[in-house]
Design a protein around this motif. Structure first.
Motif, PDB file in Angstrom:
ATOM      1  N   TYR A 148       0.836  -1.206   0.000  1.00 43.97           N
ATOM      2  CA  TYR A 148       0.000   0.000   0.000  1.00 43.97           C
ATOM      3  C   TYR A 148       0.873   1.259   0.000  1.00 43.97           C
ATOM      4  O   TYR A 148       0.566   2.243  -0.684  1.00 43.97           O
ATOM      5  CB  TYR A 148      -0.931   0.002   1.213  1.00 43.97           C
ATOM      6  N   LEU A 149       1.955   1.242   0.765  1.00 43.39           N
ATOM      7  CA  LEU A 149       2.887   2.375   0.765  1.00 43.39           C
ATOM      8  C   LEU A 149       3.435   2.623  -0.631  1.00 43.39           C
ATOM      9  O   LEU A 149       3.559   3.775  -1.071  1.00 43.39           O
ATOM     10  CB  LEU A 149       4.031   2.116   1.745  1.00 43.39           C
ATOM     11  N   LEU A 150       3.744   1.554  -1.346  1.00 39.32           N
ATOM     12  CA  LEU A 150       4.257   1.692  -2.708  1.00 39.32           C
ATOM     13  C   LEU A 150       3.245   2.401  -3.614  1.00 39.32           C
ATOM     14  O   LEU A 150       3.616   3.273  -4.400  1.00 39.32           O
ATOM     15  CB  LEU A 150       4.608   0.316  -3.283  1.00 39.32           C
ATOM     16  N   THR A 151       1.978   2.033  -3.485  1.00 38.18           N
ATOM     17  CA  THR A 151       0.968   2.676  -4.338  1.00 38.18           C
ATOM     18  C   THR A 151       0.874   4.174  -4.051  1.00 38.18           C
ATOM     19  O   THR A 151       0.628   4.965  -4.967  1.00 38.18           O
ATOM     20  CB  THR A 151      -0.425   2.037  -4.135  1.00 38.18           C
ATOM     21  N   GLN A 154       4.045   5.847  -5.551  1.00 32.14           N
ATOM     22  CA  GLN A 154       4.007   5.880  -7.011  1.00 32.14           C
ATOM     23  C   GLN A 154       3.195   7.059  -7.553  1.00 32.14           C
ATOM     24  O   GLN A 154       3.334   7.419  -8.717  1.00 32.14           O
ATOM     25  CB  GLN A 154       3.454   4.562  -7.546  1.00 32.14           C
ATOM     26  N   GLN A 155       2.376   7.662  -6.709  1.00 28.80           N
ATOM     27  CA  GLN A 155       1.625   8.845  -7.128  1.00 28.80           C
ATOM     28  C   GLN A 155       2.546  10.056  -7.310  1.00 28.80           C
ATOM     29  O   GLN A 155       2.179  11.021  -7.967  1.00 28.80           O
ATOM     30  CB  GLN A 155       0.535   9.174  -6.103  1.00 28.80           C
ATOM     31  N   TYR A 156       3.729   9.970  -6.713  1.00 29.23           N
ATOM     32  CA  TYR A 156       4.655  11.107  -6.756  1.00 29.23           C
ATOM     33  C   TYR A 156       5.984  10.762  -7.411  1.00 29.23           C
ATOM     34  O   TYR A 156       6.899  11.587  -7.433  1.00 29.23           O
ATOM     35  CB  TYR A 156       4.935  11.607  -5.329  1.00 29.23           C
ATOM     36  N   THR A 157       6.096   9.542  -7.928  1.00 27.13           N
ATOM     37  CA  THR A 157       7.385   9.108  -8.466  1.00 27.13           C
ATOM     38  C   THR A 157       7.257   8.545  -9.877  1.00 27.13           C
ATOM     39  O   THR A 157       6.180   8.151 -10.306  1.00 27.13           O
ATOM     40  CB  THR A 157       8.029   8.025  -7.573  1.00 27.13           C
ATOM     41  N   ASP A 200      -2.661   5.059   8.856  1.00 30.15           N
ATOM     42  CA  ASP A 200      -1.446   5.812   9.195  1.00 30.15           C
ATOM     43  C   ASP A 200      -0.795   6.369   7.934  1.00 30.15           C
ATOM     44  O   ASP A 200      -0.385   7.536   7.898  1.00 30.15           O
ATOM     45  CB  ASP A 200      -0.455   4.908   9.937  1.00 30.15           C
ATOM     46  N   ILE A 201      -0.697   5.523   6.911  1.00 23.75           N
ATOM     47  CA  ILE A 201      -0.063   5.951   5.661  1.00 23.75           C
ATOM     48  C   ILE A 201      -0.876   7.058   5.003  1.00 23.75           C
ATOM     49  O   ILE A 201      -0.323   8.053   4.520  1.00 23.75           O
ATOM     50  CB  ILE A 201       0.111   4.747   4.712  1.00 23.75           C
TER      51      ILE A 201
END
Length: 212
Positions: A148-151, A154-157, A200-201
């Motif tokens: 989930y952190l990766l998703t 990926q919105q900013y990378t 939290d994320i």
């Protein structure tokens, strides 16, 4: 670019100058062997070492020397300019992200000095866009939350994916594997299970987005 030429030039100087000084010292403090052939051979060796060192030093100031080392320097610089990934976040946003990772227990530190150093490394890594040789940060959760952190990242990378996320992070499952992250993501969707650290994320990224 000239600065890149100075390093090999200094390398040549580092052994040429001591040899020249040693040759002068030996020449001034040596006495004759009393045999012409032996004297000529000895002082020829000393003189030869001095001349060879002088030639090396002179060569470092020639165009041939620069033509040999300048292309290599350009290649190194160009390679360093190519980023592995791009991020659309600024320094203050990345600092805020790191601080909130610590606040929410995603990063854990017992030593404040280590935390401060890692904070600087975190910002430098993401702004630089170059993957480290080994993962630098451990996520204190497992694959579902990592996926989930990766998703969110990926919105900013650009060019940050499950295959190379493991070059930056590890987690409680150990080294990150693309297949495991994908399986976790699929299971969450299939059974409508929210990752443990989802709230939290989300909170971390919502706060970060409000920064200028």
């Amino acid at each position: 670019m000239k600065k890149k030429v100075e390093k090999p030039r200094l390398f040549f100087y580092s052994f040429s100058v001591p040899i020249m000084l040693l040759s002068i010292f030996v020449f001034l403090n040596s006495s004759s062997y009393g045999l012409l052939l032996k004297d000529v051979a000895f002082f020829s060796l000393i003189f030869g070492l001095f001349i060879i060192s002088l030639i090396f030093m002179d060569f470092t100031w020639s165009m041939k020397f620069e033509e040999r080392f300048l292309p290599k320097a350009k290649k190194i610089i160009n390679e360093n300019k190519i980023k592995d990934f791009e991020i659309e976040l600024n320094k203050s946003q990345l600092e805020n992200m790191f601080d909130n990772f610590v606040k929410h227990g995603i990063f854990m530190y017992d030593d404040d000095q280590v935390r401060i150093e890692d904070r600087e490394s975190f910002v430098r890594l993401f702004l630089g866009g170059k993957f480290p040789l080994n993962p630098m940060f451990k996520l204190e959760f497992r694959n579902p939350s990592t996926s989930y952190l990766l998703t969110k990242l990926q919105q900013y990378t650009v060019n940050l994916n499950s295959s190379n996320l493991g070059k930056i992070f590890t987690n409680k499952n150990g080294h990150l594997k693309p297949g495991s992250l994908y399986a976790s993501k699929s299971n969450n969707r299939k059974y409508s299970i929210a990752p443990k650290y989802k709230d939290d994320i989300d909170q971390i990224f919502n706060e970060m987005e409000q920064l200028p």
